[in-house]
Design an enzyme around this catalytic site. Sequence first.
Site, PDB file in Angstrom:
ATOM      1  N   TYR A 214      -2.388  -0.889  10.048  1.00 20.03           N
ATOM      2  CA  TYR A 214      -2.521  -1.335   8.662  1.00 20.03           C
ATOM      3  C   TYR A 214      -1.212  -1.126   7.915  1.00 20.03           C
ATOM      4  CZ  TYR A 214      -4.112  -1.548   3.813  1.00 20.03           C
ATOM      5  OH  TYR A 214      -4.245  -1.868   2.487  1.00 20.03           O
TER       6      TYR A 214
ATOM      7  N   SER B 112       0.842  -1.193   0.000  1.00 23.09           N
ATOM      8  CA  SER B 112       0.000   0.000   0.000  1.00 23.09           C
ATOM      9  C   SER B 112       0.874   1.237   0.000  1.00 23.09           C
ATOM     10  CB  SER B 112      -0.892   0.017   1.246  1.00 23.09           C
ATOM     11  OG  SER B 112      -1.519   1.283   1.408  1.00 23.09           O
TER      12      SER B 112
END
Length: 233
Positions: A140, A127
């Site tokens: 995350y 990400s």
Amino acid sequence: MAERLAGEGALVAVHYAHDEAAARQAVESIAAAGGRAFPVRAEFGTPGDVDALFEGLQAGLTEHSGAAELDILVNNAGIFTGDAEPEKVTPELFDRMMAVNARAPFFVTQRALPLLRDGGRIVNVSSGLTRLANPRETVYAMSKAAVEMITLHLARHLGPRQITVNTVAPGVTDTGAEFLRIPQVRRTLADETAFGRIAEPGDVADVVAFLASAEARWITGAFVDVTGGSLLG
């Protein structure tokens, strides 16, 4: 990604955790376009998750191709449990995120290695949030940073087998999430990219397909920014 790789001739195992209807829809869409695919169910983060995945995977590969062998592994499964201030992160949230986003891809890759042919491809999906400071998404980002370490170290480890290992890091991508249906949210996120729009799944899938191809044979250990310029500042 499944449709794009199938379009290049790959027999694709479409993994899902809960939504069997969506997985079968993907398989049917691939078949309608002349490709080959089959669904495999396994819920990551639960006992026996990797065993369940490979039981279904090997059975499906044998049925459709006659041999339980792999050429490409894409570690794309992951969860995002929503924003949480660091002070409010619970051990349960932390463990769940790490189990699905970091532990699962490591052990999936480990189990795949005996099946993966020399000259194969591994693509790990991380990400853009590993390159930005957003305190509400600390856990995350940590879980996705772990995926990047799988890429870095296994790229060196698997080089003698001519297996490439690379990371693709998307930004905000329109995968049907509810919050992206809010016009103001969508506009704000679109403005963070260089192109003034949110990514479509195909924008990321095309990069994955390239890294899975023979043309990418001299790229390994790479972090490929697929955020549409969101990391430019």
